[in-house]
Design an enzyme around this catalytic site. Structure first.
Site, PDB file in Angstrom:
ATOM      1  N   ARG A  69      46.678  31.422  45.089  1.00 23.59           N
ATOM      2  CA  ARG A  69      45.949  31.498  43.641  1.00 23.59           C
ATOM      3  C   ARG A  69      46.447  32.313  42.962  1.00 23.59           C
ATOM      4  O   ARG A  69      46.784  32.386  41.807  1.00 23.59           O
ATOM      5  CB  ARG A  69      44.546  31.370  43.728  1.00 23.59           C
ATOM      6  CG  ARG A  69      44.012  29.973  44.107  1.00 23.59           C
ATOM      7  CD  ARG A  69      42.304  30.023  43.961  1.00 23.59           C
ATOM      8  NE  ARG A  69      42.128  28.701  44.455  1.00 23.59           N
ATOM      9  CZ  ARG A  69      41.337  27.923  43.839  1.00 23.59           C
ATOM     10  NH1 ARG A  69      40.474  28.200  42.871  1.00 23.59           N
ATOM     11  NH2 ARG A  69      41.017  26.598  44.271  1.00 23.59           N
ATOM     12  N   TYR A 178      47.131  24.501  55.133  1.00 27.41           N
ATOM     13  CA  TYR A 178      48.118  24.409  54.506  1.00 27.41           C
ATOM     14  C   TYR A 178      48.929  25.912  54.431  1.00 27.41           C
ATOM     15  O   TYR A 178      48.304  26.684  54.385  1.00 27.41           O
ATOM     16  CB  TYR A 178      48.323  23.616  53.503  1.00 27.41           C
ATOM     17  CG  TYR A 178      47.393  24.147  52.313  1.00 27.41           C
ATOM     18  CD1 TYR A 178      47.838  25.035  51.468  1.00 27.41           C
ATOM     19  CD2 TYR A 178      46.241  23.310  52.143  1.00 27.41           C
ATOM     20  CE1 TYR A 178      46.792  25.382  50.367  1.00 27.41           C
ATOM     21  CE2 TYR A 178      45.104  23.592  51.257  1.00 27.41           C
ATOM     22  CZ  TYR A 178      45.552  24.815  50.350  1.00 27.41           C
ATOM     23  OH  TYR A 178      44.879  25.285  49.455  1.00 27.41           O
ATOM     24  N   ASP A 258      35.277  24.018  34.956  1.00 26.86           N
ATOM     25  CA  ASP A 258      33.982  23.907  35.810  1.00 26.86           C
ATOM     26  C   ASP A 258      33.148  24.027  34.728  1.00 26.86           C
ATOM     27  O   ASP A 258      31.742  23.599  35.166  1.00 26.86           O
ATOM     28  CB  ASP A 258      34.038  24.874  36.891  1.00 26.86           C
ATOM     29  CG  ASP A 258      34.698  24.579  38.188  1.00 26.86           C
ATOM     30  OD1 ASP A 258      35.377  23.387  38.079  1.00 26.86           O
ATOM     31  OD2 ASP A 258      34.460  25.169  39.435  1.00 26.86           O
TER      32      ASP A 258
HETATM   33  C1  FAD Z   1      36.188  25.381  48.591  1.00 26.99           C
HETATM   34  C2  FAD Z   1      36.920  25.066  47.187  1.00 26.99           C
HETATM   35  C3  FAD Z   1      38.255  24.487  47.363  1.00 26.99           C
HETATM   36  C4  FAD Z   1      38.901  24.101  46.339  1.00 26.99           C
HETATM   37  N1  FAD Z   1      40.045  23.745  46.409  1.00 26.99           N
HETATM   38  C5  FAD Z   1      40.890  23.434  45.167  1.00 26.99           C
HETATM   39  C6  FAD Z   1      42.208  22.690  45.201  1.00 26.99           C
HETATM   40  O1  FAD Z   1      42.773  22.894  46.289  1.00 26.99           O
HETATM   41  N2  FAD Z   1      42.494  22.378  43.902  1.00 26.99           N
HETATM   42  C7  FAD Z   1      41.780  22.486  42.938  1.00 26.99           C
HETATM   43  O2  FAD Z   1      42.572  21.700  41.893  1.00 26.99           O
HETATM   44  N3  FAD Z   1      40.749  22.913  42.698  1.00 26.99           N
HETATM   45  C8  FAD Z   1      40.124  23.398  43.979  1.00 26.99           C
HETATM   46  N4  FAD Z   1      38.744  23.935  43.796  1.00 26.99           N
HETATM   47  C9  FAD Z   1      37.994  23.851  42.535  1.00 26.99           C
HETATM   48  C10 FAD Z   1      38.567  24.818  41.594  1.00 26.99           C
HETATM   49  O3  FAD Z   1      38.571  26.133  42.435  1.00 26.99           O
HETATM   50  C11 FAD Z   1      37.922  25.065  40.291  1.00 26.99           C
HETATM   51  O4  FAD Z   1      37.651  23.812  39.899  1.00 26.99           O
HETATM   52  C12 FAD Z   1      38.498  26.009  39.270  1.00 26.99           C
HETATM   53  O5  FAD Z   1      38.853  27.298  39.891  1.00 26.99           O
HETATM   54  C13 FAD Z   1      37.765  25.997  37.971  1.00 26.99           C
HETATM   55  O6  FAD Z   1      38.490  26.810  37.006  1.00 26.99           O
HETATM   56  P1  FAD Z   1      37.603  27.392  35.833  1.00 26.99           P
HETATM   57  O7  FAD Z   1      38.652  28.251  35.145  1.00 26.99           O
HETATM   58  O8  FAD Z   1      37.047  26.419  34.977  1.00 26.99           O
HETATM   59  O9  FAD Z   1      36.577  28.137  36.561  1.00 26.99           O
HETATM   60  P2  FAD Z   1      36.720  29.638  37.358  1.00 26.99           P
HETATM   61  O10 FAD Z   1      37.717  29.518  38.286  1.00 26.99           O
HETATM   62  O11 FAD Z   1      35.371  29.618  38.090  1.00 26.99           O
HETATM   63  O12 FAD Z   1      36.786  30.674  36.352  1.00 26.99           O
HETATM   64  C14 FAD Z   1      35.891  31.163  35.492  1.00 26.99           C
HETATM   65  C15 FAD Z   1      35.931  32.390  35.037  1.00 26.99           C
HETATM   66  O13 FAD Z   1      35.205  32.822  34.097  1.00 26.99           O
HETATM   67  C16 FAD Z   1      34.669  34.070  34.360  1.00 26.99           C
HETATM   68  N5  FAD Z   1      33.155  34.316  33.649  1.00 26.99           N
HETATM   69  C17 FAD Z   1      32.118  33.896  34.177  1.00 26.99           C
HETATM   70  N6  FAD Z   1      31.216  34.001  33.187  1.00 26.99           N
HETATM   71  C18 FAD Z   1      31.372  34.620  32.036  1.00 26.99           C
HETATM   72  C19 FAD Z   1      30.981  35.211  31.105  1.00 26.99           C
HETATM   73  N7  FAD Z   1      29.829  35.095  30.606  1.00 26.99           N
HETATM   74  N8  FAD Z   1      31.830  35.737  29.855  1.00 26.99           N
HETATM   75  C20 FAD Z   1      33.272  35.714  30.212  1.00 26.99           C
HETATM   76  N9  FAD Z   1      33.828  35.258  31.551  1.00 26.99           N
HETATM   77  C21 FAD Z   1      32.982  34.707  32.387  1.00 26.99           C
HETATM   78  C22 FAD Z   1      34.806  34.267  35.750  1.00 26.99           C
HETATM   79  O14 FAD Z   1      34.802  35.748  36.069  1.00 26.99           O
HETATM   80  C23 FAD Z   1      36.019  33.483  36.153  1.00 26.99           C
HETATM   81  O15 FAD Z   1      37.240  34.377  36.087  1.00 26.99           O
HETATM   82  C24 FAD Z   1      38.159  24.354  45.114  1.00 26.99           C
HETATM   83  C25 FAD Z   1      36.774  24.731  44.876  1.00 26.99           C
HETATM   84  C26 FAD Z   1      36.242  25.370  46.004  1.00 26.99           C
HETATM   85  C27 FAD Z   1      34.716  25.673  46.058  1.00 26.99           C
END
Ligand code: FAD
Length: 348
Positions: A69, A178, A258
């Site tokens: 990552r 992997y 997410d």
């Molecule tokens: C066990 C596991 C395995 C996974 N494997 C995979 C995989 O192989 N392939 C895949 O595609 N997905 C996988 N996922 C899912 C993936 O990790 C998430 O869907 C992805 O990280 C979502 O990205 P995001 O940017 O929406 O949220 P996040 O990655 O959660 O990022 C959110 C960001 O917002 C920040 N934040 C939070 N609150 C605030 C606030 N109030 N103000 C400003 N910033 C804030 C956080 O600090 C963070 O940096 C996996 C998840 C898990 C739990």
């Protein structure tokens, strides 16, 4: 903090990275697995073997990658920074926002305020913006938790360092492993069904010895991998999701990733959905129309797609955590429309 975690980047995501101009950078740091192999937890008997390298590009028009990552984030960071060095400000936690006239005003916990034409909140499963936008629907513990670890390949038995994605299947437990960084490391995710999540917070540092205990009756290759986890290299995550939303846009504010549609990781599609969102959103914002019309256009296209993947991700539990059932049929029905989706061309 950059956690030492791996991620699957399926073809529908890789297509988006290529569209965003980071395809070459990503392929330079990613590993392309040969096959996806499913093994029985105790005997290592092969239950299914499906091609990845020879099939993905030919069938879906993009490759399937495994990536560290931190490396993926570096690819994206470098691209954004070289386009605009001031585009990213870290250390700002959003606390509230307000739409006034043709602007949105965001307030951060450190006292900083900012305004813009639109606000795109991608603040993860515990999104503050989501709470403000659609009310507080708490994340639901899905009855699963995951240990995640990253292990140096050097010193591991040769049988553990496969050129494949390997899924070890048991009853109510499974492990996916992997290689990343030229297979110098093996990433694993060990998932266990559980009635409750008792840890504070939704992820925390963990001890590899707890994982070894939980998988004590599994194949020696699995135990060798887990036992070699570095002291500070194991994390435990509760797996939470939320019910799909009917809408996640109001006026000039929308959600992405997410924050809008958290899901179980069993299709490895969570971050793939986030990058698809990003591509569709950028295309929608370039359309004729007001900012709020274009945000609504983005959401309308993405809601159907992401709700479908949330559902498939829940259904996929049975692919991994039951030893019975036709795995090849389950796998095939799940994949074609998932990997074939093209966010760069989908009609807006
Ligand atoms: C066990 C596991 C395995 C996974 N494997 C995979 C995989 O192989 N392939 C895949 O595609 N997905 C996988 N996922 C899912 C993936 O990790 C998430 O869907 C992805 O990280 C979502 O990205 P995001 O940017 O929406 O949220 P996040 O990655 O959660 O990022 C959110 C960001 O917002 C920040 N934040 C939070 N609150 C605030 C606030 N109030 N103000 C400003 N910033 C804030 C956080 O600090 C963070 O940096 C996996 C998840 C898990 C739990």
């Amino acid at each position: 903090m950059k956690l030492a975690l791996g991620s699957c980047s399926p073809p529908n995501a890789v297509r988006c990275y290529e569209h965003l101009g980071v395809g070459d950078a990503l392929s330079a740091v990613a590993v392309e697995p040969e096959e996806s192999v499913y093994r029985r937890f105790d005997t290592a008997e092969e239950m299914l073997r499906a091609p990845l390298r020879s099939k993905m590009l030919a069938t879906y028009g993009a490759r399937y990658f495994h990536v560290h990552r931190a490396d993926l984030l570096d690819c994206l960071l470098n691209a954004v920074s070289s386009n605009d060095p001031d585009a990213i400000a870290t250390g700002h936690v959003l606390s509230s926002f307000e739409e006034t006239g043709d602007r949105v005003f965001a307030q951060f916990e450190n006292g900083v305020a900012a305004d813009g034409d639109v606000l795109i909140a991608c603040d993860g499963i515990h999104s503050v913006a989501r709470g403000i936008l659609v009310g507080d629907d708490s994340p639901r513990f899905t009855g699963q938790f995951a240990w995640r670890g990253m292990v140096p390949s050097e010193g591991l038995p040769a049988s553990v360092v496969e050129p494949n994605s390997v899924s070890w299947l048991g009853e109510r437990k499974h492990i996916i492993q992997y290689g990343v960084r030229g297979r110098q490391f093996i990433n694993y995710v060990a998932i266990v069904a559980s009635d409750e999540w008792t840890e504070e917070g939704w992820n925390c540092r963990a001890s590899a010895s707890d994982v070894v205990d939980a998988f004590a009756d599994w194949h020696p290759d699995v135990l060798a991998l887990i036992a070699a986890t570095p002291e500070d290299g194991c994390y435990k995550w509760g797996l939470f999701d939320r019910e799909p939303l009917d809408n996640w846009t109001k006026g000039r504010v929308t959600l992405l990733g997410d924050a809008a549609h958290p899901m179980l990781p069993f299709m490895a599609q969570g971050s793939a959905m986030a990058v698809e969102d990003a591509v569709v959103l950028a295309r929608a914002l370039a359309e004729d129309g007001t900012a709020s019309e274009n945000l609504r256009r983005y959401e309308n296209v993405r809601r159907h797609r992401t709700n479908g993947i949330i559902k498939k991700s829940r259904q996929a539990t049975s692919l991994y955590q039951r030893l019975t059932g036709d795995k090849s049929e389950q796998r095939a029905t799940n994949l074609d429309d998932v990997y074939g989706y093209d966010a760069t061309k989908i009609v807006l």
